[in-house]
Design an enzyme around this catalytic site. Structure first.
Site, mmCIF file in Angstrom:
data_model
loop_
_atom_site.group_PDB
_atom_site.id
_atom_site.type_symbol
_atom_site.label_atom_id
_atom_site.label_comp_id
_atom_site.label_asym_id
_atom_site.label_seq_id
_atom_site.Cartn_x
_atom_site.Cartn_y
_atom_site.Cartn_z
ATOM 1 N N GLY A 1 0.897 -1.192 0.006
ATOM 2 C CA GLY A 1 -0.114 0.194 -0.168
ATOM 3 C C GLY A 1 0.874 1.035 0.147
ATOM 4 O O GLY A 1 1.301 0.797 -0.348
ATOM 5 N N CYS B 1 4.559 -6.384 2.773
ATOM 6 C CA CYS B 1 4.823 -5.572 2.598
ATOM 7 C C CYS B 1 4.038 -4.528 3.118
ATOM 8 O O CYS B 1 3.940 -4.432 4.941
ATOM 9 C CB CYS B 1 4.774 -4.435 1.290
ATOM 10 S SG CYS B 1 5.814 -2.997 1.187
ATOM 11 N N TYR B 2 3.713 -3.053 3.466
ATOM 12 C CA TYR B 2 2.199 -2.123 3.990
ATOM 13 C C TYR B 2 1.520 -3.540 4.699
ATOM 14 O O TYR B 2 0.930 -3.196 5.955
ATOM 15 C CB TYR B 2 1.991 -1.422 3.085
ATOM 16 C CG TYR B 2 0.617 -0.530 3.526
ATOM 17 C CD1 TYR B 2 1.056 0.222 4.257
ATOM 18 C CD2 TYR B 2 -0.460 -0.942 4.428
ATOM 19 C CE1 TYR B 2 0.247 1.871 4.755
ATOM 20 C CE2 TYR B 2 -1.614 -0.262 4.477
ATOM 21 C CZ TYR B 2 -1.162 0.841 4.897
ATOM 22 O OH TYR B 2 -2.144 1.840 5.878
ATOM 23 N N HIS C 1 8.138 -9.083 -1.227
ATOM 24 C CA HIS C 1 7.571 -9.150 -2.796
ATOM 25 C C HIS C 1 7.444 -10.629 -3.025
ATOM 26 O O HIS C 1 8.417 -10.453 -4.498
ATOM 27 C CB HIS C 1 7.026 -8.389 -3.300
ATOM 28 C CG HIS C 1 6.693 -6.462 -3.027
ATOM 29 N ND1 HIS C 1 5.191 -6.637 -2.910
ATOM 30 C CD2 HIS C 1 7.298 -5.712 -2.044
ATOM 31 C CE1 HIS C 1 5.495 -5.578 -1.950
ATOM 32 N NE2 HIS C 1 6.031 -4.090 -2.063
ATOM 33 N N GLU D 1 5.471 -11.842 -5.113
ATOM 34 C CA GLU D 1 4.245 -11.886 -6.524
ATOM 35 C C GLU D 1 5.457 -11.623 -8.197
ATOM 36 O O GLU D 1 5.485 -12.153 -8.350
ATOM 37 C CB GLU D 1 3.199 -10.990 -6.139
ATOM 38 C CG GLU D 1 3.906 -9.503 -6.231
ATOM 39 C CD GLU D 1 3.767 -8.617 -4.624
ATOM 40 O OE1 GLU D 1 4.519 -9.880 -3.627
ATOM 41 O OE2 GLU D 1 3.313 -7.923 -4.536
ATOM 42 N N ASP E 1 -13.706 -12.153 -25.759
ATOM 43 C CA ASP E 1 -14.911 -12.185 -24.863
ATOM 44 C C ASP E 1 -16.364 -12.401 -25.073
ATOM 45 O O ASP E 1 -16.805 -13.395 -24.808
ATOM 46 C CB ASP E 1 -14.141 -10.980 -24.583
ATOM 47 C CG ASP E 1 -12.864 -10.452 -24.224
ATOM 48 O OD1 ASP E 1 -11.967 -11.407 -23.980
ATOM 49 O OD2 ASP E 1 -11.999 -9.110 -24.210
ATOM 50 N N LYS F 1 -8.116 -11.953 -18.935
ATOM 51 C CA LYS F 1 -7.353 -12.163 -20.826
ATOM 52 C C LYS F 1 -6.943 -13.373 -20.821
ATOM 53 O O LYS F 1 -7.657 -14.730 -21.326
ATOM 54 C CB LYS F 1 -7.187 -10.958 -20.982
ATOM 55 C CG LYS F 1 -7.097 -11.472 -22.757
ATOM 56 C CD LYS F 1 -8.392 -10.253 -23.323
ATOM 57 C CE LYS F 1 -8.355 -11.066 -24.989
ATOM 58 N NZ LYS F 1 -9.703 -9.659 -25.209
#
Ligand code: XMP
Length: 535
Positions: free
Chosen positions: A76, A103-104, A189, A191, A247, A391
């Protein structure tokens, strides 16, 4: 990830209704305004566990009701002490659901539980050496020697009962765990790919701490969505506007699987599609899948409306307007047809559209619809089976449903079609030239195995002619521009470094095979300063 502004997730609005079906057993990412909240959700989904981002101010009881197997608190703003910094509702940590703070998110967790967060005066950004202190929990046998950091504040004292499991030079508590309460925090992080063991650490959280099962697959998504659509539509009828893109095609197939012939697809072929695209939709939907299909051939009408128009925005407006009119006319015919009026409108809204438009209001019609927005006064209820999907996940679902590869992997194509790739007047003759040139280009790009690596590759027809010589004859004809770009999201793009041999083949073939063209040129402009399209 420290964000520069205030938290992005501030508005209190009802949660996406689609979450109720998907969230149980999944892991929700509580968003404190990180740039990377979506990325965390993606990583979790890559581990075959459902994940979605929810705003940080979602009441804990609402989260609990969704029955997630775990929660991740995202990164954040720069500091938990910043005025207006989004606060963690400490009750989230009392739900008995495993929580991983990143993190935050970890700092908020530490602060809420009586630990200490401080400005250490020493930020850590980028690759950072790390020492693991305890391997009993998430770190077990991971080769965790370096991680990727982005922070100024740090947890300097873990809350009572927590064990410090890793540290770095700037973070005395780079990771912490309270295994009995199943609360975990990491300053780095996991990710991002620059944390080499990041995905494995997330897997430890998902499969050990949260006891998730890796069951979130395309087949499961289809099953869930089919059940959901049946519950929503009941015995009603639905209509879907097909655009030729992946889509709307996948959305239509899901709805067809759920309610069969009570879905009618309307394919407004505005005549600005590429070679064979209209037939492809006809063959797949009307033919192979047997979906009731209204194929409106509207090229003449569209070209009539575009006659003499050269301004790009004018072209877009006219095409959007005509598209809507045609769709309305066709829907009107369906109102009077057998089975009664369709009350449901199927749309291929994606998860990224939901996040981008910042709206969790399911009744809002997608404003940036492929062609220019469907009429708002149609008084139909939306059916949006892709609202929870990225997607690439839509493509996997499309493959599972048997959609032809050409449609599953189609590069993005603008709603106004070839009209915005023809500079100046859009006439049948010029459309024909561009379509043929584009066909050659596509064929060669695919043959070279580059189609999926490129964000977009296409031909553009400028409004000039130049002199050339073919055989013994002087020619005065159009040039064709080759435009090929790489990109992740179309916000920025780079011109693709296509092999010279390939360019040579494309150029030769276009000049030999397309009457009216005597020159081929290459666009070497990135975005910015150029846009991807020429208009
Ligand atoms: P630009 O040209 O702005 O394009 O760099 C970014 C992406 O958007 C697509 N694009 C459109 N899509 N209607 C659409 O549905 C439009 O009017 C339109 N204009 C551009 C473009 O193909 C690229 O992927």
């Amino acid at each position: 990830m420290a964000a520069t502004g205030a938290a992005s997730a501030t508005a209190k609005a009802p949660l996406d209704p689609a979450l109720a079906a998907a969230a149980p057993g999944g892991v929700l990412v509580v968003d404190f305004g990180a740039q990377y909240s979506q990325l965390i959700a993606r990583r979790i989904r890559e581990c075959r566990v459902f994940s979605a981002v929810v705003p940080h101010d979602t009441p804990p009881e609402e989260l609990h009701a969704l029955e997630p197997a775990g929660l991740v608190l995202s990164g954040g703003p720069a500091s938990v002490y910043e005025p207006g910094a989004p606060a963690l509702d400490a009750r989230l940590l009392e739900l008995g659901i495993p929580v991983l703070g990143i993190c935050y998110g970890m700092q908020s967790m530490a602060q809420a539980l009586g630990g200490e967060v401080a400005h250490t005066g020493r930020g850590e950004f980028g690759k950072t050496a790390m020492e693991v202190r305890s391997r009993d929990g998430l770190f077990h046998d991971l080769p965790a020697e370096s991680c990727w950091m982005s922070h100024r504040d740090a947890v300097v004292k873990a809350p009572e009962g927590f064990r410090v499991t890793a540290e770095t030079a700037g973070s005395p508590v780079a990771a912490m765990e309270h295994r009995a309460r199943r609360l975990y925090g990491v300053q780095f992080h996991p990710e991002v790919i620059h944390t080499p063991f990041g995905t494995d650490l997330l897997k430890g959280f998902l499969f050990d701490a949260c006891d998730c099962a890796p069951t979130w697959t395309a087949a499961q998504v289809i099953e869930e969505q089919v059940a959901r659509i049946r519950a929503q539509v009941g015995e009603g009828r639905a209509v879907c506007a097909l655009s030729g893109g992946v889509d709307s095609a996948v959305a239509a197939l899901l709805v067809h699987k759920a309610i069969g012939d009570r879905l009618t697809c309307v394919f407004v072929d505005h005549g600005l599609m590429r070679m064979n695209e209209g037939e492809q939709v006809e063959t797949a939907f009307g033919g192979h899948f047997g979906v009731p299909l209204v194929h409106v051939r509207a090229q003449e009408r569209m070209l009539g409306a575009l006659a003499g128009v050269t301004d790009p925005e004018q072209k877009r407006k006219i095409i959007g307007r005509e598209f809507i009119r045609i769709f309305e006319e066709e829907s009107q015919k369906l109102q009077d047809g057998p089975g009664g009026a369709p009350r449901f409108l199927v749309q291929g809204t994606l998860y990224s559209d939901v996040i981008e438009s910042g709206s969790r209001d399911a009744s809002k019609i997608k404003s940036h619809h492929n062609v220019g927005g469907l009429p708002e006064d149609m008084a139909m209820e939306l059916v949006e089976p892709l609202r929870q999907l990225f997607k690439d996940e839509v493509r996997v679902v499309g493959q599972e449903l048997g959609l032809p590869d050409g449609m599953v992997w189609r590069q993005p194509f603008p709603g106004p079609g070839l009209a915005i790739r023809i500079i100046g007047d859009v006439t049948e003759e010029r459309l024909d030239i561009l379509r043929r040139a584009d066909f050659v280009l596509q064929e060669e790009i695919r043959r070279a195995g580059l189609y999926r690596d490129l964000w977009q590759s296409f031909a553009v027809l400028p409004a000039i002619k130049s002199v050339g010589v073919q055989g013994d004859e002087r020619t005065y004809a159009y040039p064709i521009v080759i435009r090929a770009v790489t990109s992740d999201d179309a916000m920025t793009a780079d011109w693709a470094r296509l092999p010279h041999d390939l360019l040579e083949t494309i150029s030769n073939r276009i000049i030999n095979e397309v009457n009216g063209v005597n020159r081929v040129v290459l666009d070497l402009t990135s975005k910015p300063p150029g846009t991807i399209e020429w208009e």
